[in-house]
Motif scaffolding. Sequence first.
Motif, PDB file in Angstrom:
ATOM      1  N   ASN A 128       0.822  -1.220   0.000  1.00 15.29           N
ATOM      2  CA  ASN A 128       0.000   0.000   0.000  1.00 15.29           C
ATOM      3  C   ASN A 128       0.853   1.266   0.000  1.00 15.29           C
ATOM      4  OD1 ASN A 128      -2.467  -1.274  -0.065  1.00 15.29           O
ATOM      5  ND2 ASN A 128      -2.697  -1.313   2.166  1.00 15.29           N
ATOM      6  N   GLU A 178       2.234   1.777  -3.468  1.00 17.08           N
ATOM      7  CA  GLU A 178       1.226   2.260  -4.417  1.00 17.08           C
ATOM      8  C   GLU A 178       1.027   3.773  -4.276  1.00 17.08           C
ATOM      9  OE1 GLU A 178      -2.361   0.148  -3.762  1.00 17.08           O
ATOM     10  OE2 GLU A 178      -3.229   0.769  -5.691  1.00 17.08           O
ATOM     11  N   THR A 236      -6.331   5.051  -5.363  1.00 17.53           N
ATOM     12  CA  THR A 236      -5.909   3.826  -4.696  1.00 17.53           C
ATOM     13  C   THR A 236      -7.109   3.038  -4.154  1.00 17.53           C
ATOM     14  OG1 THR A 236      -5.523   5.096  -2.648  1.00 17.53           O
ATOM     15  CG2 THR A 236      -3.637   4.765  -4.082  1.00 17.53           C
ATOM     16  N   ILE A 237      -8.319   3.481  -4.519  1.00 12.11           N
ATOM     17  CA  ILE A 237      -9.572   2.782  -4.179  1.00 12.11           C
ATOM     18  C   ILE A 237      -9.657   2.463  -2.696  1.00 12.11           C
ATOM     19  CG2 ILE A 237     -11.140   0.878  -4.865  1.00 12.11           C
ATOM     20  CD1 ILE A 237      -9.441   0.563  -7.391  1.00 12.11           C
ATOM     21  N   GLN A 238      -9.635   3.504  -1.887  1.00 13.43           N
ATOM     22  CA  GLN A 238      -9.852   3.313  -0.453  1.00 13.43           C
ATOM     23  C   GLN A 238     -10.588   4.528   0.097  1.00 13.43           C
ATOM     24  OE1 GLN A 238      -6.069   3.077   1.659  1.00 13.43           O
ATOM     25  NE2 GLN A 238      -5.078   4.219   0.034  1.00 13.43           N
ATOM     26  N   GLN A 272     -17.130   0.534 -10.388  1.00 12.59           N
ATOM     27  CA  GLN A 272     -16.920   1.989 -10.217  1.00 12.59           C
ATOM     28  C   GLN A 272     -18.262   2.707 -10.309  1.00 12.59           C
ATOM     29  OE1 GLN A 272     -14.232   3.529  -9.313  1.00 12.59           O
ATOM     30  NE2 GLN A 272     -12.377   2.876 -10.418  1.00 12.59           N
ATOM     31  N   ARG A 326     -20.330   2.305  -7.153  1.00  9.13           N
ATOM     32  CA  ARG A 326     -19.622   2.622  -5.908  1.00  9.13           C
ATOM     33  C   ARG A 326     -20.252   3.824  -5.228  1.00  9.13           C
ATOM     34  NH1 ARG A 326     -13.523   4.613  -5.418  1.00  9.13           N
ATOM     35  NH2 ARG A 326     -13.166   3.915  -3.293  1.00  9.13           N
TER      36      ARG A 326
END
Lengths: 155, 155
Positions: free
Chosen positions: A41, A44, A66-68, A149, A152
Amino acid sequence: MDDPRWLSPQEQRAWRAHLAAHRLLSHQLDRDLQDSGLSLNDYEILVNLSESPDHRMRMSELADATIQSRSRLSHQISRMEAAGLVTRMNCEDDRRGTFAVLTDHGWTTIQKVAPGHVFSVRSHFIELMTPEQVTALEEIYKPIIAHLQAIRPAR
Amino acid sequence: MDDPRWLSPQEQRAWRAHLAAHRLLSHQLDRDLQDSGLSLNDYEILVNLSESPDHRMRMSELADATIQSRSRLSHQISRMEAAGLVTRMNCEDDRRGTFAVLTDHGWTTIQKVAPGHVFSVRSHFIELMTPEQVTALEEIYKPIIAHLQAIRPAR
């Protein structure tokens, strides 16, 4: 839901293979990064910042990239700030929040670590596929990513 | 390492697609499980126990099956024990350690939750692929998983 359509054996094997491959791979890449003191992580985040203009990104953009969640990212950035890899910065003429900025130490770290990490990704992932499979994998995931996506929830 | 073979654009897209698909998917499946109070990791443990003889597994086997360290699994089982889903049990005639056992509450929970979870896996993953792609995905991951299992350090 009274009569669920269970997965077929083939569907179940594909689903479990996706999960197992991801888990094994992320453990291995974390192990390969261990000497550098970075997690996958951390890596990234450093890559995202190093590829951005002025080596900085809005926290909200970085969370999306970073999709968090913002809160999870915020904890992570605090740890990386303590390690001297990034800093937070408020931009005076921009009220849309805080930026994360790569430090000089973060920049030298990512340059030092990247070759070994790319070697890991090659030897544990890319080189175990044919070029056709590399292409197929992207094709398979593209609609799945677009779908996920789209549904989401706002963060 | 002086002249690293960076990933080609296609290789990079495939690698990032794998990461993004996994992260988006696990967030979505966690959200879909939220009402049940289970995480995706909890679900996976309940499934493994429910498919085992006498609804129980050695902690070491369960750690292998779910690809995580003994210590991480131990924390997770403690949380699930507090929620009444599993118990720990020492087997008198077997010194090879502790078992995790599904409770009655764990068993009714997995039976209640499974149909909805399978529906999620179908709608966010399986149904976005052709049957050929489902097969291809397993074929792609099989050698990667075998390689990573083979080099995985003893736990």
